[in-house]
Design an enzyme around this catalytic site. Structure first.
Site, short mmCIF file in Angstrom:
data_model
loop_
_atom_site.label_atom_id
_atom_site.label_comp_id
_atom_site.label_asym_id
_atom_site.label_seq_id
_atom_site.Cartn_x
_atom_site.Cartn_y
_atom_site.Cartn_z
CB THR A 14 12.91 -7.35 19.49
OG1 THR A 14 13.69 -6.65 18.10
CG2 THR A 14 14.29 -7.98 20.45
CE1 TYR A 28 16.86 -10.49 17.67
CE2 TYR A 28 14.33 -9.85 17.61
CZ TYR A 28 15.62 -9.14 17.83
OH TYR A 28 15.48 -8.28 17.89
CB SER A 61 8.60 -1.35 14.40
OG SER A 61 10.03 -1.09 14.48
CB THR A 94 13.89 -0.78 18.25
OG1 THR A 94 14.80 -1.74 17.98
CG2 THR A 94 13.91 -0.91 19.85
CG ASP A 95 14.63 -1.80 12.83
OD1 ASP A 95 15.10 -2.09 13.81
OD2 ASP A 95 14.75 -2.91 11.96
CE LYS A 167 17.24 -0.03 16.40
NZ LYS A 167 16.77 -1.56 15.90
CD GLU A 287 25.87 23.15 2.08
OE1 GLU A 287 26.57 23.07 0.58
OE2 GLU A 287 27.07 23.49 3.33
N1 LIG Z 1 14.32 -4.28 18.49
C1 LIG Z 1 13.81 -4.12 17.63
O1 LIG Z 1 13.00 -4.48 18.62
C2 LIG Z 1 14.35 -4.94 16.00
C3 LIG Z 1 13.53 -6.00 15.56
C4 LIG Z 1 12.43 -5.51 14.40
N2 LIG Z 1 13.81 -5.21 13.48
C5 LIG Z 1 11.33 -4.24 14.72
O2 LIG Z 1 11.94 -3.20 14.30
O3 LIG Z 1 10.98 -4.27 15.01
#
Ligand SMILES: NC(=O)CC[C@H](N)C(=O)O
Length: 330
Positions: A14, A28, A61, A94-95, A167, A287
């Site tokens: 992103t 986007y 990602s 970020t994923d 995340k 467990e």
């Molecule tokens: N906020 C993000 O970067 C998510 C965008 C995308 N799904 C990625 O991980 O690249």
């Protein structure tokens, strides 16, 4: 004074995203804007470092493969060997940023700061967070205090350990969280530190990307009420050499799934018990009798982090006790 030399290795996400209008904060396309354009958009970078960009990938990602992970780590390792370079920033979606940050933390032999950064809103959006995040990441990468702390993740003014961070929130800009707390903050171009990682990383790690060419498949099976033991079989059929059980609670396993896991272990697959809960940690023989079944527990590593360590561990050993040692030490 000489400014620190920092390379920005861009992979997409992103932070390189673009939407149709300023009100599109969540709708986007990721991975659109080239790194040189990102750098040109922040003239203030020149005040804190001598920066150049390098486009490694241009992807979201979630589409990262093991092959790309290895390729990126090899590139970072080679950059880190350049004596003229002070730090490396990696822009990333970020994923799966937490997988890449943990992987690099384990395999790159350097004291130099390796800083991963992303954003939650594309640059075209109102209150886009990528610009300040990237500026902050460059500040951290050029800072002598950031050396020797393993890979770092800079988001939302916080500096996290690349090992601990996950995340935790989607949509919002406070997306990243570390169970044991961030290491510090970066504010107005200055870093402020409060703690250091104690787990083995980078120069103290037994893993070295220069000796790793491929990673074995490790798959995650998600635990829930009324799950199907056949999912583990499917993971094995898909080539998994270890299965991370993202178990309920303390990594618990349904009574009707235990036989399947025991059978897969007897075929040579490793079973790693992690938890879907997020915080806390899984202890051996809680467990399930891990000693008796020769299973491994992921300790405080979430399933996706456990998957990274299991894959690397399997490049070194097939012994579950050795795997368990690694899960305590990293
Ligand atoms: N906020 C993000 O970067 C998510 C965008 C995308 N799904 C990625 O991980 O690249």
């Amino acid at each position: 004074a000489r400014k620190p030399q920092v390379v920005i290795v861009a992979t997409g996400g992103t932070i390189a995203g673009a939407g149709a209008s300023a009100t599109n904060s969540a709708t986007y396309q990721a991975a659109k804007v080239p790194v040189d354009k990102l750098i040109a958009g922040i003239p203030e970078l020149a005040q804190v470092a001598q920066v150049r960009g390098e486009q490694a990938f241009q992807i979201a990602s979630e589409s990262f493969t093991n092959e790309q992970l290895v390729e990126l780590a090899r590139r970072v390792s080679s950059l880190a060997k350049n004596p003229a370079l002070d730090g490396i920033v990696i822009t990333h979606g970020t994923d799966t940023l937490e997988e890449t940050s943990f992987f690099l933390n384990l395999v790159v032999k350097t004291d130099k700061p390796i800083v991963l950064v992303g954003s939650m809103r594309p640059g075209t959006s109102m209150s886009a967070d990528g610009m300040l995040n990237l500026y902050n990441a460059v500040v951290v990468a050029g800072s002598p205090e950031a050396r020797g702390k393993g890979t770092l993740v800079v988001m939302n003014d916080q500096i996290h350990s690349g090992r601990d961070v996950t995340k935790r929130v989607n949509i919002q800009t406070n997306a990243f969280y570390s169970q044991w707390g961030p290491l510090g903050m970066v504010v107005e171009g200055k870093t402020f530190w409060f703690r250091s990682p104690v787990k083995r990383h980078t120069t103290a790690s037994e893993f070295d990307i220069d000796a790793v060419t491929a990673l074995p498949a490790v798959h995650i099976v998600y635990g829930s009420g009324s799950m199907s033991p056949e999912l583990y079989q499917a993971a094995a059929k898909a080539g998994a050499q270890a299965i991370v059980h993202a178990g309920t609670g303390n990594g618990s396993v349904p009574n009707y799934a235990v036989d399947m896991l025991k059978a897969l272990r007897s075929q040579g697959l490793h079973i790693v018990r992690s938890s879907r809960v997020g915080d806390g940690f899984v202890l051996r023989n809680s467990e399930q009798p891990d000693d008796r079944y020769d299973w491994v527990v992921a300790h405080d590593l979430n399933p996706q982090k456990a998957k990274i360590l299991a894959a690397l561990a399997l490049t070194k050993t097939r012994d579950a006790k050795e795997l368990q040692r690694m899960f305590w030490e990293y």
